[in-house]
Design a protein around this motif. Structure first.
Motif: not given
Length: 942
Positions: A95-102, A865-869
């Motif tokens: 849901s975001i694109a500015n942090r590393v996926f863990l 892109g955050n899935g809430t729309w």
């Protein structure tokens, strides 16, 4: 080979073999328990046409009775020989694109909710599974990496019951604790080169001479990329380098625009938004991997099944996991709305992943939240334009446009959308000098693709806005200014190509100028505002001319008559709500006396019966290569064609109409002549005078000539089959802004048709006829004339014009816009089915209203892109927004009966946008340079 299906194997049409995987297309099949219900539908549908008229749409009965016709309607139990038990797939997305996926965590799900299989990037790497190369890498996001875009797919979960799936989805969706992220990181998109860069430069030459420079004449040129930005060639006059010469003329134009005092320059920057296509049917896939027969069965919802056939085969062939798959059977049902949202989409490949790991048929179907998050969007544009007019003559002197396009997270037709948008900037006008630069960049937003308008909605609307503003600056009637600058027949577009045919711009402008709403607009404003002091009144106008086609159109059709006289039409197009099945089924009546009894869509690769093949990219192929390959009578620049770019009415009609024409010329008319000669003429004593095919006429479904007894198609079909005449014709065409033509021999006579492939099937009485495995005989062409490859540089030459006049009011307190009335003028060429054209006008108005006033998606983490729309946040135009009680239109008649039908599916929405924006200005005296213009914007401005 066995598919374990309870139908004849002939129902499955072999498509091709890719990497050892045999691709088959198949009709949508129904459980035998529903056979009686289907028979009733067939009986009702048989009344859809009355000779050459339409009573109702070909697919109307299924739709109004709620039958299963769309891809997402089907479950495993509906399809013969599939296991009845249906499994379900759920995609987890970033849901975001500015942090590393863990990682992600679903351990909170109870045991009965847990998926039986979890597909991750690690498993894809283990099994060598990936998206087709076109879409890029990172099909699923690996741990430790930053998402490429909002909505990046992380994992696919498989469930063996709807109950488990539904409960789990309810706890996973919108749960911010499911996906864990680490430290902040730069956007991945910022580290990538642009998807595409285009530059269209032209400077006209002296009267009657060649251009000093143009894209068509001199060729395309491209930049280098430095730090992910385009660097164009240095300007140099008299250089042999195309790019340097082009930049010389471009810089001269820039200089003149900056320095000429006798020019009025409209220098404005415009911005358009990201938009959700909002197709009726969200994307869906159902698939079953039958390990016993080594066959993968899939049901897809796609505008471009041709691409899927080839790319799915490649995906399967590369993976050891799917090495046992020998056959891929593709069912392509109707799709519930396209608008480009289902054209070349990566969605079905995620379905294939689910099928490969599933234990039973598995359904992957987006809900509306998921469609907003992952579906294709309309490209946002930013356009810095400078349009120069001579202050005395009011004529355009030059255009400079610098266009920046947001291409979203994955490549999807962004290159061609950018090019078409750039080439469409000129609208209906003649521009003697232009420099149009357009660059499309990747971004973190959801994928942007070939949504309705294909880039021209953005650029053409801004041209109209500039014209409206220029008219005010030059103190001239806006339509009068357009008449001065409208492109005349024979004049060139911004690429240096001459548009095909008469655009009829002046005719349309004159009609618009005489409309009472336009004539009385000033008096009406004064009167309305005096009577309604809380409201403002305005009238706006826009006119555009949208290209249709791709420059590499390749339609295929077949027309067949059964021994009983039934007419069967098959085409490669997909029915997506536009009525293609209805129009294609009806147009054969011109040659066969009646519309089709059966219409099959998305048949596509059945046309392998013509044994055609392609080798090169048709857009970059050299002339030498084309000349070399054209010597092979089985070669064509392009074999298949997707349903996009307003393709059906002009391109698909071409192959369908010519297949029907050949069937008439080679079979029905000769059969009728033979009957007339034998039964109604003294052939032993005189020569018949009714051999001229141009004098034959269909009347009440029967063929007659010169007063001889009419013969019905049932009689003609019976004779054709008994005598082994041609009873089916398959035709393929190729169009690079002009049709290829070839010579074919029938019964010792050589004829030229605007086709490059023909195959025929003979009646049941035929003997000693050599046919291929499809039962067809290829009529090998003797010669062919393909349009020159240089025509690729023309970019577009087919246009359809459309104008809209909008009358609105604005409520001062709220900024609410109310549409009082609209009038649209459309020049569609030959109308195939008038009601379908009217439907396009009405639907185009709705989409235009949405683009201009309501629809908007943010381009950051608060966006789709955050899935809430969903529709609770995203305003689409409703009946109350459209002025439905006063929608008016004028459909211009064709110049003659030989006019072709034009592609109008996109153009009808475009002039609505500038008409509304100008009407708002006329009401409020405030100009807006972004879209949408919301009520909030208006209140703040006034």
């Amino acid at each position: 080979m066995s598919f374990q299906q309870n139908i004849s194997r002939r129902k499955f049409i072999k498509q091709c073999v890719i990497g050892g995987v045999t691709i088959y297309s198949a009709p949508m099949l129904f459980n035998n328990a529903k056979a009686s219900e289907q028979n009733n539908i067939e009986k009702l549908r048989s009344n859809w046409k009355n000779e050459k008229k339409v009573r109702f749409r070909f697919d109307a009965i299924e739709k109004v009775t709620g039958q299963k016709i769309y891809g997402r309607d089907y479950r495993a139990v509906d399809i013969p020989s599939w296991p009845n038990h249906q499994h379900y797939a759920l995609v987890i997305r970033a849901s975001i694109a500015n942090r590393v996926f863990l990682d992600f965590d679903i351990s909170f799900l109870s045991k009965e909710m847990q998926p039986y299989e979890i597909i991750t990037a690690e498993k894809l790497k283990q099994h060598n599974l990936a998206l087709p190369e076109y879409f890029g890498d990172n099909m699923l996001l690996e741990k430790g990496k930053t998402p490429d875009y909002l909505g990046h797919e992380i994992a696919i979960l498989l469930f063996d019951s709807f109950s488990a799936f539904n409960k789990a989805k309810g706890r996973i969706q919108f749960n911010e604790n499911v996906v864990q992220y680490g430290e902040e990181s730069p956007l991945v998109a910022n580290s990538k080169d642009p998807y595409a860069s285009w530059r269209i430069v032209r400077e006209e030459g002296p009267l009657g001479e060649n251009d000093r420079y143009s894209t068509l004449q001199d060729g395309l040129f491209f930049p280098n990329y430095v730090d992910h930005k385009p660097v164009w060639p240095q300007a140099e006059d008299n250089s042999e380098d195309t790019g340097k010469r082009a930049m010389h003329f471009a810089e001269n134009l820039h200089s003149d625009i900056s320095e000429r005092d006798d020019w009025l320059v409209i220098d404005r920057t415009y911005q358009t938004q990201s938009i959700e296509p909002m197709a009726f049917e969200a994307e869906a896939y159902n698939g079953w991997y039958d390990t016993k027969s080594e066959t993968l069965h899939v049901v897809i919802s796609s505008q471009s099944p041709q691409d899927f056939y080839h790319q799915a085969g490649q995906v399967i062939a590369k993976s050891p996991l799917s090495s046992s798959i020998r056959n891929l059977v593709v069912h392509t049902p109707y799709i519930g709305g396209g608008f480009g949202a289902k054209d070349h989409t990566p969605f079905p490949y995620y379905g294939i992943l689910a099928s490969l790991f599933a234990k039973a048929p598995v359904l992957l179907a987006n809900d509306r939240f998921e469609q907003f998050q992952s579906g294709i969007k309309r490209h946002p544009f930013e356009m810095a334009n400078k349009l120069a007019f001579d202050k005395k003559t009011k004529k355009i002197q030059g255009l400079v446009s610098d266009i920046t396009v947001d291409g979203g997270g994955r490549m999807n037709f962004s290159s061609s959308v950018t090019m078409v948008g750039a080439s469409g900037t000129q609208g209906i006008y003649y521009i003697p000098r232009n420099d149009i630069a357009a660059v499309c960049y990747p971004s973190q937003t959801p994928h942007a693709g070939s949504m309705r308008g294909y880039g021209t909605l953005q650029t053409m609307a801004t041209m109209e806005m500039m014209f409206n503003e220029a008219a005010a600056e030059l103190s001239i009637d806006p339509i009068e200014l357009r008449k001065i600058n409208a492109l005349k027949p024979g004049k060139k577009n911004t690429q240096g190509a001459i548009p095909n045919g008469d655009m009829r711009y002046l005719e349309m402008l004159n009609l618009s100028q005489k409309h009472p709403t336009w004539i009385n607009r000033d008096a009406a404003k004064k009167d309305f505002e005096a009577k309604n002091p809380s409201k403002l009144y305005g009238v706006g106008y826009g006119i555009v001319s949208k290209d249709y086609g791709t420059g590499a159109a390749a339609p295929s059709s077949s027309v067949e008559i059964t021994p009983e006289g039934k007419i069967i039409v098959k085409t490669c197009s997909v029915e997506m709500g536009t009525g293609i099945d209805t129009s294609q089924g009806l147009l054969v009546s011109k040659f066969l006396g009646s519309g089709a009894d059966q219409v099959e869509m998305a048949v596509v690769k059945e046309f392998d019966a013509m044994e055609l093949f392609e080798t090169d990219n048709p857009y970059i192929m050299s002339q030498q290569r084309q000349d070399e390959m054209a010597k092979d009578p089985r070669w064509t620049p392009v074999v298949g064609m997707a349903s996009a770019a307003s393709m059906s009415s002009f391109y698909q009609t071409h192959s369908t109409e010519h297949a029907a024409r050949i069937l008439f010329e080679q079979t029905l008319f000769p059969a009728a002549v033979a009957i007339w000669k034998k039964a109604y003429f003294n052939s032993d004593f005189a020569t018949a005078d009714f051999d001229d095919i141009s004098e034959a006429r269909w009347n009440n479904g029967k063929l007659t000539i010169k007063g001889y007894p009419p013969i019905d198609i049932q009689t003609l079909a019976k004779k054709a089959h008994v005598e082994g005449m041609i009873t089916a014709v398959m035709a393929h065409g190729f169009n690079r802004w002009a049709w290829a033509s070839a010579e074919f021999e029938f019964n010792g006579t050589v004829k030229t048709y605007p086709l490059d492939g023909i195959a025929v099937k003979y009646g049941i009485g035929a003997r000693n006829i050599k046919t291929n495995s499809f039962g067809y005989q290829v009529i090998e062409r003797k010669s062919v004339d393909y349009p020159k490859t240089q025509l690729n540089n023309a970019m577009v030459t087919y246009y359809a014009p459309c104008a809209t006049l909008a009358e609105i009011t604005v409520e001062k307190a709220s900024g609410k816009v109310e549409i009082l009335s609209t009038h649209t003028w459309l020049e569609p060429g030959k109308v195939l089915v008038e009601k379908l054209v009217e439907g396009q006008i009405e639907g185009g108005l709705t989409m235009g209203v949405g683009h201009a006033l309501y629809e908007y998606l943010p381009a950051d983490e608060t966006g789709a892109g955050n899935g809430t729309w969903n529709l609770n946040r995203y305003q689409v135009p409703l009946a109350q927004h459209n002025g439905v009680w006063d929608i008016n239109y004028t459909i211009l008649p064709p110049l003659s009966e030989s006019d072709p039908a034009k592609g109008i599916g996109e153009v009808v929405m475009i002039p609505v946008v500038p008409a509304l924006v100008e009407a708002i200005y006329q009401a409020t005296n405030k100009r807006f340079y972004h879209l949408p213009v919301t009520s909030k914007d208006i209140v703040e401005a006034i």
